[in-house]
Enzyme design. Structure first.
Site, PDB file in Angstrom:
ATOM      1  N   HIS A  65       1.663  -0.051   5.214  1.00  0.00           N
ATOM      2  CA  HIS A  65       1.054   0.495   4.008  1.00  0.00           C
ATOM      3  C   HIS A  65       1.748   1.809   3.671  1.00  0.00           C
ATOM      4  CE1 HIS A  65      -2.009   2.323   1.363  1.00  0.00           C
ATOM      5  NE2 HIS A  65      -2.320   1.073   1.074  1.00  0.00           N
TER       6      HIS A  65
ATOM      7  N   ASP B 276      -4.682  -6.602   2.660  1.00  0.00           N
ATOM      8  CA  ASP B 276      -4.190  -7.883   2.167  1.00  0.00           C
ATOM      9  C   ASP B 276      -3.966  -8.889   3.290  1.00  0.00           C
ATOM     10  OD1 ASP B 276      -4.025  -7.211  -0.602  1.00  0.00           O
ATOM     11  OD2 ASP B 276      -2.261  -6.009  -0.161  1.00  0.00           O
TER      12      ASP B 276
END
Length: 456
Positions: free
Chosen positions: A334, A393
């Site tokens: 991320h 996700d």
């Protein structure tokens, strides 16, 4: 003649390919020039830290703490209006009510609602779960698309035509428009999906939303032909909506909201622009990539419990030898979190419950194995400036597949949640900043003398 037009409009002809070569030749910029001129590519420095572009009260993404005067990575935390997301989730789970509406109230209005305020807000949203007369027939049923994000964006832009005060950017009017879109979004999404399937030869069923049900319940009810869903399914979808609702002002689609709002344009154009951003596979479309990657992995890896075989597949991914050959393990890493993504941590606890209910324990075990193994493999193969961890996700795609949600709706589900954050940020931008956002780009092309056409 029709075939000729189709070829001209929708195929890359030799002429287009030749012109594309010119585009590539004259648009290419040497990579080292970005460092030379200290350009923050992606508006981030070399350590991945975002360039300060604005101020916000709405949410905060925290992934570092100060130790002995220095910033060091820590377990990630996400705050909505100053409240830790973990506390907010625990609060509505303990109270045994849906979280979407309560947290939407918090993000929009800055404070947690009382019981009466929440009841009134639920009623307000329930009344607005409707579309203009004949809108389904005249807009949604016409020119349907296989891509629901484009389809929904078109519908949002079309709603502009039905609003007599579409260009009014006063706070009360923009709030009205935002509340309408938040309430209507599940209908635009589900009806658009059914309309496309009808065009493809399947049965058509359009169910009216129930004003007494939550947003998550309405999505499941309108989507399924039998209108049935379990309490656990509704609870987990509701949680997914809460976790995706906002993520600081700097994420791509929210920054897009600020940029477009600063131009003075209308709410419908602003939200459509945010939709265009979220559609991208580097942003909202990432969970589809995770799901597709695992589908390929489940075919290529014969024994899902064999760590050596799974490791070889992950190495093949990084070596651009597997799946889409992009060299990525989707769902890992991320831009901000380096130790853990709090949204993934929360989600994971309930994914296991859903896997048991759906009989998907083997799939869940494979995801868990990859989650633990991927950071090691990436560290061995890549030079990294920070840690790598599973992001939200990584598990959301698995959740949506277990909920029997079609892949075409994975990113629209994200948008159903994030439209709340976009609305809050649009209102914040309108209230505080009356200046169009316009960063600088350094020109590199040499100045040239004009040459007449006959002399070229």
């Amino acid at each position: 003649m029709a075939e000729k037009i189709e070829q001209i409009l929708f195929e890359n002809t030799p002429e287009i390919n030749d012109l594309a070569k010119l585009c590539i030749e004259h648009n290419n910029i040497e990579r080292d020039l970005y460092a030379k001129y200290e350009v923050k590519r992606g508006l981030r420095d070399l350590n991945g830290k975002g360039v300060l572009a604005g101020l916000t009260n709405i949410s905060d993404v925290c992934a570092k703490k100060i130790v002995n005067g220095e910033e060091v990575p820590c377990a990630g935390n996400l705050y909505y209006r100053g409240y830790n997301i973990k506390d907010l989730v625990k609060g509505f789970l303990d109270a045994k009510h849906s979280g979407f509406e309560e947290i939407a109230y918090l993000l929009l209005f800055g404070e947690l609602p009382t019981e009466q305020q929440l009841a009134d807000f639920n009623g307000l949203l329930g009344k607005r779960r409707s579309l203009p007369p004949t809108f389904v027939r005249d807009v949604i049923m016409k020119a349907t698309s296989h891509d629901m994000m484009n389809n929904i964006a078109r519908c949002i832009l079309q709603l502009y035509s039905y609003d007599d005060k579409a260009d009014d950017t006063s706070i009360p009017n923009v709030l009205r428009q935002c509340l309408n879109l938040i309430s209507q979004f599940p209908m635009l999404m589900v009806y658009g999906y059914h309309a496309y399937n009808y065009r493809m030869g399947q049965d058509l069923y359009i169910y009216a939303p129930d004003p007494t049900k939550s947003t998550a319940e309405n999505i499941l009810m309108m989507l399924r032909e039998d209108r049935k869903y379990t309490k656990l399914e509704a609870k987990i979808l509701d949680m997914a909506l809460v976790l995706h609702m906002d993520h600081g002002g700097g994420n791509n689609s929210t920054f897009t909201t600020h940029v477009v709002t600063s131009s003075g344009t209308d709410t419908y154009s602003t939200i459509a622009a945010a939709m265009a951003s979220l559609k991208g596979p580097k942003h909202g479309g990432a969970n589809i990539k995770v799901t597709q990657m695992f589908e390929d992995m489940k075919v290529q890896v014969k024994d899902w419990t064999d760590e050596d075989e799974v490791r070889r597949y992950l190495e093949a991914l990084l070596n651009k030898e597997a799946f889409d050959k992009k060299g990525l393990i989707y769902g890992m890493g991320h831009a901000i979190y380096s130790v853990s993504d709090p949204r993934a941590d929360i989600f994971k606890k309930f994914v296991k419950q859903l896997a048991r209910e759906k009989g998907c324990e083997k799939e869940y075990a494979l995801y868990e194995l990859v989650e633990h193994m991927a950071p090691e493999v990436i560290a061995e193969k890549r030079k990294m400036y920070k840690g790598v961890n599973a992001n939200v996700d990584f598990y959301s795609g698995l959740v949506y597949s277990m909920l029997d949600l079609p892949k075409q709706l994975y990113t629209p589900i994200f948008a159903t949640a994030r439209i709340v954050g976009w609305s809050a940020h649009r209102l914040e931008e309108l209230e505080n900043v009356d200046k169009i956002i316009r960063p600088a780009y350094k020109p590199l092309a040499d100045y040239k003398e004009y040459v007449k056409l006959k002399d070229r």
